[in-house]
Design an enzyme around this catalytic site. Structure first.
Site, PDB file in Angstrom:
ATOM      1  N   CYS A  75       0.839  -1.209   0.000  1.00 16.80           N
ATOM      2  CA  CYS A  75       0.000   0.000   0.000  1.00 16.80           C
ATOM      3  C   CYS A  75       0.867   1.250   0.000  1.00 16.80           C
ATOM      4  O   CYS A  75       1.814   1.359   0.770  1.00 16.80           O
ATOM      5  CB  CYS A  75      -0.916  -0.010   1.223  1.00 16.80           C
ATOM      6  SG  CYS A  75      -1.978   1.451   1.346  1.00 16.80           S
ATOM      7  N   CYS A  81      -0.950   6.219   7.349  1.00 16.23           N
ATOM      8  CA  CYS A  81      -2.350   6.220   7.773  1.00 16.23           C
ATOM      9  C   CYS A  81      -2.561   5.492   9.098  1.00 16.23           C
ATOM     10  O   CYS A  81      -3.575   5.686   9.750  1.00 16.23           O
ATOM     11  CB  CYS A  81      -3.255   5.636   6.692  1.00 16.23           C
ATOM     12  SG  CYS A  81      -3.430   3.847   6.748  1.00 16.23           S
ATOM     13  N   CYS A  84      -2.873  -1.347   8.911  1.00 15.99           N
ATOM     14  CA  CYS A  84      -2.066  -2.384   8.255  1.00 15.99           C
ATOM     15  C   CYS A  84      -0.582  -2.235   8.570  1.00 15.99           C
ATOM     16  O   CYS A  84       0.270  -2.236   7.681  1.00 15.99           O
ATOM     17  CB  CYS A  84      -2.277  -2.345   6.743  1.00 15.99           C
ATOM     18  SG  CYS A  84      -3.988  -2.507   6.230  1.00 15.99           S
ATOM     19  N   GLN A 299     -19.185  -8.230  13.491  1.00 13.30           N
ATOM     20  CA  GLN A 299     -17.753  -8.489  13.342  1.00 13.30           C
ATOM     21  C   GLN A 299     -17.268  -7.979  11.982  1.00 13.30           C
ATOM     22  O   GLN A 299     -17.881  -8.264  10.953  1.00 13.30           O
ATOM     23  CB  GLN A 299     -17.461  -9.981  13.467  1.00 13.30           C
ATOM     24  CG  GLN A 299     -17.568 -10.518  14.879  1.00 13.30           C
ATOM     25  CD  GLN A 299     -16.332 -10.209  15.726  1.00 13.30           C
ATOM     26  OE1 GLN A 299     -15.407  -9.536  15.290  1.00 13.30           O
ATOM     27  NE2 GLN A 299     -16.340 -10.691  16.948  1.00 13.30           N
ATOM     28  N   TYR A 328     -21.943 -10.517  27.258  1.00  8.63           N
ATOM     29  CA  TYR A 328     -21.495  -9.511  26.284  1.00  8.63           C
ATOM     30  C   TYR A 328     -21.932  -9.952  24.885  1.00  8.63           C
ATOM     31  O   TYR A 328     -21.154  -9.955  23.936  1.00  8.63           O
ATOM     32  CB  TYR A 328     -19.969  -9.313  26.337  1.00  8.63           C
ATOM     33  CG  TYR A 328     -19.428  -9.079  27.728  1.00  8.63           C
ATOM     34  CD1 TYR A 328     -19.374  -7.795  28.277  1.00  8.63           C
ATOM     35  CD2 TYR A 328     -18.970 -10.138  28.507  1.00  8.63           C
ATOM     36  CE1 TYR A 328     -18.871  -7.582  29.562  1.00  8.63           C
ATOM     37  CE2 TYR A 328     -18.473  -9.944  29.786  1.00  8.63           C
ATOM     38  CZ  TYR A 328     -18.427  -8.667  30.312  1.00  8.63           C
ATOM     39  OH  TYR A 328     -17.922  -8.465  31.575  1.00  8.63           O
ATOM     40  N   GLU A 349     -26.258  -8.061  27.511  1.00  9.54           N
ATOM     41  CA  GLU A 349     -25.469  -7.009  26.858  1.00  9.54           C
ATOM     42  C   GLU A 349     -25.899  -5.664  27.425  1.00  9.54           C
ATOM     43  O   GLU A 349     -27.070  -5.442  27.702  1.00  9.54           O
ATOM     44  CB  GLU A 349     -25.713  -7.049  25.342  1.00  9.54           C
ATOM     45  CG  GLU A 349     -25.271  -5.844  24.563  1.00  9.54           C
ATOM     46  CD  GLU A 349     -23.767  -5.647  24.581  1.00  9.54           C
ATOM     47  OE1 GLU A 349     -23.340  -4.479  24.641  1.00  9.54           O
ATOM     48  OE2 GLU A 349     -23.014  -6.655  24.532  1.00  9.54           O
ATOM     49  N   ASP A 398     -17.574 -12.955  25.820  1.00  6.54           N
ATOM     50  CA  ASP A 398     -16.803 -12.249  24.779  1.00  6.54           C
ATOM     51  C   ASP A 398     -16.763 -10.763  25.135  1.00  6.54           C
ATOM     52  O   ASP A 398     -17.417  -9.937  24.509  1.00  6.54           O
ATOM     53  CB  ASP A 398     -17.463 -12.474  23.421  1.00  6.54           C
ATOM     54  CG  ASP A 398     -16.664 -11.874  22.271  1.00  6.54           C
ATOM     55  OD1 ASP A 398     -15.534 -11.406  22.509  1.00  6.54           O
ATOM     56  OD2 ASP A 398     -17.183 -11.861  21.132  1.00  6.54           O
ATOM     57  N   CYS A 425     -10.511 -10.361  22.351  1.00  7.03           N
ATOM     58  CA  CYS A 425      -9.697  -9.640  21.363  1.00  7.03           C
ATOM     59  C   CYS A 425      -8.441  -9.070  22.005  1.00  7.03           C
ATOM     60  O   CYS A 425      -7.687  -8.340  21.367  1.00  7.03           O
ATOM     61  CB  CYS A 425     -10.514  -8.519  20.714  1.00  7.03           C
ATOM     62  SG  CYS A 425     -11.121  -7.281  21.886  1.00  7.03           S
TER      63      CYS A 425
END
Length: 471
Positions: A75, A81, A84, A299, A328, A349, A398, A425
């Site tokens: 890129c 930016c 990535c 997601q 969650y 949630e 989660d 995550c």
């Protein structure tokens, strides 16, 4: 001493390994030096930007020798930016580092016996995998050093991403490798149209201007949602922009706009106007349909999301007789995904709008064994709540990156469900919570999943099983 080293140049440092959050590690006179945008095996000169008694941080100013593991970034915006950040590292090596990150976090933080961490589940595609991108309009484009040094005058309007740590500077994106379909064409065409029509781009500092934000969402079922945020309630300009998009991109199945006069780009408390098409798009997973509105969470890597949910369901070991709690739950995607293999699924949630989406998705899919409740997790998931409902055989949790609240962990310990499937995550906070749960649970399986190729982020699924009374 270390503070005095700020701005000092350290020459010939050998980059040894990748640490947390994608930074790499070198050593200088016994101190750890954290460096970004390098690869293990690079030999570099580094200018110190931060000094502490135990470590230094710095930026690369020259690469003396390139690592054999390096790859040419694909890129043109790489390094500016902020997205990535691992393009310069081969994808197989990225996967190896992410798996090692999980191992390191559990060894350093959890400090409990763990089974062998399974090879990470990589993505079939390491580019064009996202289903949602947010772009910002700005009248203050980030200029490169070459542009500044040239002394020439350049167009300052931009439509792209924020420069890291600079809320007021936007990189004008020409091509983004994160989202396929018409995403790049819509962004570039809208920018050109707005410039030709002299429609003002937003001034982030003064908070004035008509065009403010562009959101593009798509699905594996080839539906596309485009949301334009306007910083002024200018009916003529709004009509021009929306008519242009409708006429030139008939592929857009949901064309929406928001007038946002607030001081931030969030619009969850604002009205979203449907200009053309439906007010939602739909995604499909294992025959299940999920309705995604402009304010819905889903997601961002749908293909890998299915792999993630498959792991969670496999770890749960459902036979059709189990009561499952989904903590969650968000919009209920995991709950719906496992419901056909469970007796009952109860989702909790804190975002009320997400729970409404969860109920709607369950209804769309004809799921009659799901129940959803909205409220702060630490206040909802209590002994009283459990007494009013069936006790769970399996708990799937989660949580957000911060992990679970201490009260939630304590309730899990008091509850003593036979199995806990912990999806995270953030392996760091996951390992912290696992250390607390280790009082009554053993870690019996660990499976990392790569949801975000070209970045250092990694998703991880852990199976915790209740210890036997003799343990």
């Amino acid at each position: 001493m270390s503070r005095k080293m700020k701005h000092q140049v350290l020459e010939g440092l050998t980059i040894e390994r990748i640490a947390s959050e994608g930074k790499c590690v070198a050593h200088y006179e016994g101190k750890v030096v954290f460096v970004s945008q390098v690869a293990p095996g690079d030999v570099v000169d580094v200018r110190v930007t931060k000094g502490r008694s135990s470590f230094l941080e710095g930026d690369v100013i020259h690469i003396q020798h390139y690592s054999p593991d390096r790859e040419e970034p694909f890129c043109s915006h790489f390094g500016v930016c902020g997205g990535c950040k691992w393009q310069h590292i081969s994808y197989p090596l990225q996967l190896s580092y992410k798996r090692q990150q999980v191992i390191d976090q559990f060894q350093r933080i959890a400090k409990v016996p763990i089974p062998e961490v399974q090879p990470i589940i990589g993505a079939a595609s390491s580019t064009y995998y996202r289903n949602k991108l947010d772009y910002t309009f700005s009248n203050n484009r980030w200029l490169t050093k070459e542009e500044i040094d040239s002394g020439e005058t350049f167009e300052r309007s931009a439509l792209g991403f924020h420069v890291p740590k600079r809320f007021d500077k936007i990189v004008d994106i020409q091509h983004c490798y994160l989202q396929e379909g018409i995403s790049n064409e819509v962004r570039n065409s809208l920018r050109s149209f707005a410039l030709a029509e002299a429609i003002s781009f937003y001034d982030i500092v003064k908070q004035t201007g008509i065009l403010r934000n562009l959101i593009i969402r798509n699905t594996l079922t080839t539906e596309t949602m485009v949301i334009v945020q306007f910083g002024e309630d200018n009916a003529e300009a709004i009509e021009k922009v929306m008519s242009f998009l409708k006429t030139n991109f008939p592929q857009i199945t949901s064309l929406l706009y928001v007038v946002n006069l607030k001081k931030n780009e969030t619009f969850h408390d604002l009205d979203v106007i449907t200009y053309s098409g439906r007010d939602h798009i739909e995604e499909e997973m294992e025959g299940l349909r999920f309705r995604i509105g402009p304010k819905s969470f889903y997601q961002t890597n749908p293909a890998q999301a299915q792999r993630l949910y498959e792991v969670a369901r496999e770890f749960a070991g459902l036979t059709g007789e189990e009561v499952v709690y989904d903590l969650y739950t968000g919009t209920g995607t995991i709950a719906s995904f496992v419901a056909r293999q469970a007796k009952e699924v109860i989702g909790i949630e804190y975002v009320e709008a997400a729970i409404e989406d969860a109920k709607l998705n369950a209804e769309i899919n004809g799921l009659t064994n799901t129940r959803f409740y909205a409220g702060d997790m630490k206040d909802m998931f209590t002994a009283e709540f459990i007494q009013q409902h069936a006790r769970p055989d399996v708990v799937i949790t989660d949580p957000p990156r911060a992990g679970m609240h201490a009260d939630v962990v304590q309730t899990l310990l008091d509850l003593e469900a036979p199995k806990i499937v912990y999806v995270s995550c953030n392996p760091g906070t996951q390992a912290r919570d696992v250390a607390l749960l280790a009082e009554k649970y053993d870690v019996t399986a660990i499976q990392p999943v790569d949801m975000f190729p070209q970045t250092y982020h990694v998703e991880n699924v852990v199976l915790l099983t209740k210890k036997s009374p003799s343990a």
